[in-house]
Design an enzyme around this catalytic site. Structure first.
Site, PDB file in Angstrom:
ATOM      1  N   ASP A 147       0.748  -1.202  -0.011  1.00 42.89           N
ATOM      2  CA  ASP A 147       0.006   0.124  -0.079  1.00 42.89           C
ATOM      3  C   ASP A 147       0.872   1.082   0.170  1.00 42.89           C
ATOM      4  O   ASP A 147       2.142   0.985   0.586  1.00 42.89           O
ATOM      5  CB  ASP A 147      -0.983   0.138   1.046  1.00 42.89           C
ATOM      6  CG  ASP A 147      -1.868   1.186   1.459  1.00 42.89           C
ATOM      7  OD1 ASP A 147      -2.391   1.661   0.249  1.00 42.89           O
ATOM      8  OD2 ASP A 147      -1.890   1.696   2.495  1.00 42.89           O
ATOM      9  N   ASP A 162      -6.273  -2.368   2.915  1.00 40.07           N
ATOM     10  CA  ASP A 162      -5.242  -3.072   2.307  1.00 40.07           C
ATOM     11  C   ASP A 162      -5.644  -4.353   2.041  1.00 40.07           C
ATOM     12  O   ASP A 162      -5.870  -5.424   2.866  1.00 40.07           O
ATOM     13  CB  ASP A 162      -3.860  -2.975   3.012  1.00 40.07           C
ATOM     14  CG  ASP A 162      -3.617  -1.645   3.373  1.00 40.07           C
ATOM     15  OD1 ASP A 162      -4.065  -0.524   2.530  1.00 40.07           O
ATOM     16  OD2 ASP A 162      -2.976  -1.343   4.493  1.00 40.07           O
ATOM     17  N   ASP A 201      -1.087  -1.094   5.988  1.00 41.51           N
ATOM     18  CA  ASP A 201      -1.184  -0.479   7.361  1.00 41.51           C
ATOM     19  C   ASP A 201      -2.675  -0.622   8.059  1.00 41.51           C
ATOM     20  O   ASP A 201      -3.043  -0.174   8.923  1.00 41.51           O
ATOM     21  CB  ASP A 201      -0.577   0.920   7.661  1.00 41.51           C
ATOM     22  CG  ASP A 201      -1.679   1.841   6.696  1.00 41.51           C
ATOM     23  OD1 ASP A 201      -2.279   1.306   5.719  1.00 41.51           O
ATOM     24  OD2 ASP A 201      -1.652   2.851   7.154  1.00 41.51           O
TER      25      ASP A 201
END
Length: 1182
Positions: free
Chosen positions: A487, A852, A848
């Site tokens: 990401d 994602d 995170d």
């Protein structure tokens, strides 16, 4: 069983879903059950054990096939590559109890309406329901459609109008009772598994059954010491496993038990609002939510009012999320697909916490129960923990095959043993014992335990680095990872966004940048009003919380938010509205404040959010904020500056995150009657909000390390495509010398077909715009040696969707060099990862949290405390080390068992064997210590540009094992034959030592006619002594040879404990060999030999060591040699991505540049298909 089924016997359960299964109907037969019972009794329970391990065999033996409608037992088979079987009994739910309560009859209007699955499941006139329970989910038999269907949730076909009409007033008491009985309680029950159940399940593992067989055999042979050692180790292993499983069971039980005891307010159609325990909730119930904080006990569709929810339990991010009511629409389209917006914005998920609930006007917040129990989002998460998806890793399948090979070798040994001992006239029971002994020698009982120790050590090392693992078996899989998806925001770049400036615009186009670094406040106007009100921030515990971007934007205005509960009795402003008002520090403002009347929250799929606000004492306005391209598409074209694209590119090419703002005045006061489409039209473009998103310091070095190790890196982000390209260049994901090709695909529009175009992204020179110091620094890139290609593809989520739909044959070719994927929704991220996996990549995803890869972050196998991507190479290194360790251990255990097997079979030729203490010394003092310490090597600190072999059946490993077995065989045979040719071999005195030793000479026997002596009743002979010394020291040698260091593990000398163990073991063996100690020899049933013969044995072992070491280093570990052999034999990797890379390298039409292709035109460089026979029919290639 074949593929021939009776009519109606076979069907699919959960068709098209991830947990799809085949279901087969069977009917129990009394005579078959009786035969199976007799078989279990006569086989002393072995048949029952086989049925326990193989549920399908149990069903096939006890039942006959029949239609699912008549079945009393069903057999389930997963449709994935594992094809796991499970057996379930068909149960009945009786509604007769309700007939006395409220006179339920077969013609009652409540159950005659067959529009709903619940009513279709009721068999009339008996008033009963057939059901099965699979992985905590209840399935009922749909009598109308003739299939089992999931129950416990509202039907997917329901439209929003139907939901509002049917469930908007709640259910009647009778409806609730029927649904309660059929759907079951709304509980997520994770019972604490009793210790005895865990114990039985663990003990019945095939590995422990083999251990039990081995131990019984050893006790019968008086081999008590090692039997006790194995029992102690097995008991410790079982106890630790049971303790661990029990702890997990207790933790999970405590985690979910609070869910089952929540009191909620439910509105009944006639009963009104009443307090109810959450376990009594059913799909269709109408929940009333008050302003108090409450944990959702089910999934529910919000139909009235709005809520602020903390979804941290599901997404891993505790940023408050605003939920809006499901709009009442006239269409008959299913409610989930009635608008382009994500339907999840209307759903309150189970396990999430409702922080604020605000009714529309004076009414309460109402929500219809969508799903209950294990059907809910939280239930699904718990089920994924209870029933994890099995891993398909070649190592474990190869391990089973390898063990079967050892069983085959053991069978040959058994036949040989039977022949030798029967011909020698041994007692039948002795012959059987000796034959069975061969199995326990050839198939090492400690093998599975030895394989897991490497993973345990790797897990411990990862934990020290702050990387936690919930699925230790996946550590080995990490060693094969060759593609990592990242990401962008919060992963590659820093979490915090700094507001760099605002680029306002008027009729003349963009004005001068307003920089916030100077401390100047933005002058009052629609732009500052948009920044103050167009967000989803909430006030919790007297602090403003929400998305970091929203927070930075709001803080820059110097406005403040009114606390919920403050009394703002302002004319024309509803009491529930959130108020924002200027602080004293704010610049001159012409309004008292702004009330946020309605919110269309941000959606990653829509890339925008919109609010309807009321200026206190002024107009109603609409503000929109989102991706610049999306916002501009909703604006009046004349209000968007002509330099919009070029100015936007100035900032995105420098890595800034850019958000656009727009507004309009609302003509009507009745905002609730407006549709989102009407609200979001004819807007006036206000300007661009420029936020700085710096790279994390660790990002570039980590990406360089991965790229140099030939691990493909991919960026998947929801951000702007140009920003993503810039970050990819600056992070080193794309080097300065490589080209970026932008792929744009468009949907079918009217008569024109879907199109795909390819454009080269040109490098723009840096334009000094404002404070250049704030830009992300660009460093010189490393040279491009060894990169897969000189170009990378970049595309948006929209293009990815179009390509998947209309250009699916192009997708693999794009993915081979696809590096940048921007504006991707969570669902698209998951799809992309799956497409990479189809190309045989081992894919890792690093992000995170929330967006994602969908909601995979919740149950991801690995979680790192370190908030950067440094954990990725560490994980890959440990994975590689653990994988190589598993191979080393497997090789050692296989060769060690073969050394012992060869020695014993040679001694059997002389009707001789090793004594119990000799076995004990080899098994316990040598192998067990090596098994525990050999795995302690840490991971090598450098990632090399190749991976370890992913399977045991690989040529280098097989050659290594077979060569060392043959070398040991040769050495044992030479020793066995040579000792019989020694001049002292025929001496009457069995001790051939030069030092006369009375105590030894008392044991003298003729080697030609040996007799049983000693407490263990074994044969003492020169052959026995020679074979034992050669075998024992050879086991130490192969442990050293197989303990690999570089390039995946740290060198052997860093494993101090293992080196110390080897030196000590070798020292003890040499001491026993050369020390003439009668008591020691007697206890180990050894005979004294001349010193010269002992020297010969050392020379034989030395030659074995040198040859083995040279072959291992010069041939087995010589990667260049194996690559040359592959080229010589024309071997090429069968991995799909490798096949594609080879074919694309020879394709002169690829990549197409500055071209547009359509889905119905053919021609070199212009067509869609670019078809490749290798990919289209790769089955033939495998």
């Amino acid at each position: 069983m074949g593929d021939h089924f009776e009519k109606g016997q076979h069907a699919l359960l959960n068709e098209g879903e991830e947990n799809e299964m085949e279901i087969f109907g069977y009917r129990s037969q009394a005579c078959r059950k009786a035969l199976c019972l007799a078989g279990s009794i006569f086989s002393f329970g072995i048949l029952s054990l086989v049925f326990y391990w193989r549920p399908a065999w149990h069903v096939w033996a006890n039942c006959v096939p029949c239609s699912l409608q008549e079945a009393d037992v069903v057999l389930l088979k997963t449709t994935d590559e594992f094809q796991t079987y499970s057996r379930k009994k068909v149960m009945w739910i009786y509604l007769s109890a309700l007939s006395s309560t409220f006179g339920l009859t077969p013609d009652h209007p409540l159950i005659t309406d067959e529009e709903y699955i619940i009513n279709r499941a009721i068999r009339k006139p008996e008033l009963k329901v057939r059901c099965i329970k699979v992985q905590k989910i209840r399935y009922v038999w749909n009598n109308l459609e003739g299939q089992f269907q999931k129950i416990g949730s509202l039907e997917d076909w329901l439209s929003s109008a139907k939901i509002h009409l049917k469930f908007g007033s709640g259910l009647t008491t009778e409806e609730q009772e029927i649904r309660r009985l059929i759907c079951g309680p709304n509980t997520i029950d994770v019972e604490v598994t009793p210790i005895w159940k865990l114990l039985i399940k663990e003990v019945l593992n095939p590995f422990y059954i083999f251990q039990l067989f081995s131990v019984c055999l050893w006790f019968s042979e008086d081999y008590k010491e090692y039997a006790f050692a194995i029992i102690i180790m097995s008991v410790i292993s079982i106890a630790l496993t049971v303790y661990d499983l029990r702890e997990q069971s207790v933790k999970l039980h405590h985690l979910v038990e609070s869910h089952n005891s929540i009191t909620v307010s439910v509105c009944g159609r006639r009963a009104g609002v009443q307090e109810l325990e959450s376990r009594f909730l059913v799909p269709g119930d109408l929940l009333i939510l008050t302003g108090n904080k409450v944990q959702m006990p089910c999934d529910a569709i919000l139909i009235d009012g709005s809520c602020v929810v903390d979804e941290g339990m599901l997404t891993g991010e505790s940023i408050p999320v605003t939920k809006t009511p499901l709009p009442l629409m006239d269409s008959c389209v299913p409610w989930k697909t009635q608008s382009e917006a994500d339907y999840k914005r209307h759903v309150l998920f189970c396990g999430t916490e409702v922080i604020q609930a605000k009714g529309a006007g004076s009414g309460p917040v109402r929500a219809v129960v969508l799903q209950t129990g294990f059907n809910t989002a939280k239930g699904d998460l718990v089920r994924s923990i209870l029933y994890p998806k099995p891993m398909n890793f070649k190592l474990y399948r190869d391990a089973i095959r390898f063990l079967l090979c050892l069983v085959g070798i053991a069978t040959i040994g058994m036949i040989y043993t039977l022949c030798v001992y029967v011909l020698s006239g041994e007692a039948p029971e002795e012959v059987v014992k000796k034959a069975l002994d061969v199995i326990t020698i050839a198939v090492p009982p400690a093998l599975p335990a030895a394989l897991t120790t490497g993973i345990i050590y790797a897990q411990r090392r990862l934990k020290k680095r702050g990387i936690f693992c919930i699925s230790p078996q996946r550590i080995n899989v990490c060693g094969q990872v060759n593609l990592v998806c990242f990401d962008k925001t919060g992963t590659l770049t820093k979490d915090g966004l700094d507001l760099w400036g605002v680029l306002p615009c008027d009729k003349n186009g963009f004005q001068e940048v307003h920089s916030f670094a100077s401390g100047k406040v933005l002058p009052w106007g629609p732009l500052s009003a948009a920044m103050a009100s167009c967000h989803s921030l909430v006030v919790l515990d007297e602090t403003i919380q929400g998305d970091p971007l929203d927070l930075k934007m709001f803080e820059a205005t110097n406005w403040e938010m009114a606390m919920p509960g403050d009394d703002f009795h302002i004319k024309g402003v509803p009491a529930y509205a959130m108020i924002v008002k200027p602080c004293k520090a704010a610049s001159q403002v012409s309004v008292e404040g702004i009330a946020v009347l309605h919110q269309f929250p941000f959606s990653s799929s829509l890339q925008r959010m919109t609010v309807i606000v009321q200026e206190i004492g002024g107009d109603q306005l609409v503000f929109m904020k989102g991706a610049p391209e999306r916002v501009a598409s909703f604006c009046q074209p004349e209000t968007v500056p002509t330099s919009f694209i070029s100015d936007l590119q100035i900032y995105t090419t420098q890595g800034f995150r850019v958000i656009a703002l727009a507004y309009k005045k609302l003509e009507t006061d009745h905002h609730t009657t407006l549709t989102r489409e009407k609200v979001e039209s004819d807007l006036i473009f206000l300007g661009l909000l420029i936020l700085e998103n710096r790279l994390k310091n660790e990002t570039k070095p980590v990406l360089e390390e991965l790229i140099s190790a030939q691990i493909k890196t991919v960026m998947i982000t929801g951000d702007n495509l140009q920003t993503a390209i810039t970050v990819a260049r600056k992070s080193g994901m794309v080097s300065e010398s490589q080209k970026v090709i932008l792929i744009e695909a468009n949907e079918t529009m009217g008569s024109s077909s879907a199109s795909i175009s390819w454009k080269l992204v040109e490098e723009k020179k840096q334009i000094a715009y404002g404070n250049q110091d704030n830009f992300i620094n660009i460093r010189e890139e490393v040279s491009d040696n060894g990169r897969e290609g000189s170009y990378h593809f970049a595309l948006s989520g929209k293009s990815f969707h179009v390509i998947s739909q209309h250009f699916s044959s192009l997708l693999p070719k794009i993915l081979i060099n696809g590096t940048i994927f921007a504006r991707m929704s969570p669902g698209q991220k998951s799809s992309l990862v799956e497409e990479f996996q189809k190309l045989d990549y081992f894919v890792g995803m690093c992000g995170d949290g929330a967006n994602d890869c969908g909601e995979a972050s919740v149950a991801s196998p690995f979680t790192s405390k370190t908030p950067n991507i440094e954990c990725v190479p560490h994980l890959i290194k440990e994975g590689r080390a653990a994988l190589v360790t598993s191979f080393c251990m497997f090789k050692y255990m296989a060769v060690y068992s073969m050394i012992q097997y060869i020695g014993v079979l040679l001694l059997y030729w002389k009707t001789n064997s090793l004594s119990n203490y000799q076995f004990l010394f080899q098994d316990l003092a040598i192998t067990t210590l090596i098994g525990v310490t050999m795995n302690l090597n840490g991971a090598y600190p450098k990632l090399v540009p190749f991976r370890p072999a992913g399977r045991l059946i690989s040529p280098p490993l097989l050659v290594s094992v077979i060569f060392n077995i043959l070398l040991s065989l040769a050495m044992h045979i030479v020793g066995f034959i040579l000792i019989q040719k020694q001049p002292w071999y025929s001496m009457e005195v069995h001790s051939a030592c030069t030092v006369k030793n009375e105590s030894i000479s008392k044991l003298t026997i003729s080697p030609t006619a040996p007799e049983k002596t000693g407490s263990n009743g074994v044969f003492t002979s020169f052959e026995n002594t020679t074979i034992w010394f050669l075998g024992t020291i050879n086991s130490i040698i192969v442990a050293f040879i197989f303990s690999k260091g570089k390039p995946f593990r740290q060198p052997i000398y860093t494993n101090y404990v293992f080196v110390l163990v080897l030196i000590t073991q070798l020292g003890v063996c040499l001491f026993i060999l050369f020390a003439d100690t009668p008591e020691l020899y007697r206890s180990l049933d050894l005979l004294c030999t001349p010193v010269l013969w002992r020297v010969y044995m050392v020379i034989m072992l030395g030659c074995n060591f040198i040859v083995s070491l040279v072959v291992e280093e010069a041939i087995i570990e010589n990667r260049a040699l194996w690559m040359a052999i592959k080229r010589c034999f024309g071997y090429r990797s069968k991995s799909q991505y490798r096949i594609w890379q080879r074919n694309l390298a020879n394709d002169s039409c690829w990549p197409p540049l500055n071209q547009t292709s359509y889905s119905d035109i053919a021609g070199c460089g212009r067509e869609v298909s670019y078809s490749n026979p290798v990919f289209e029919s790769h089955e033939e290639q495998l």
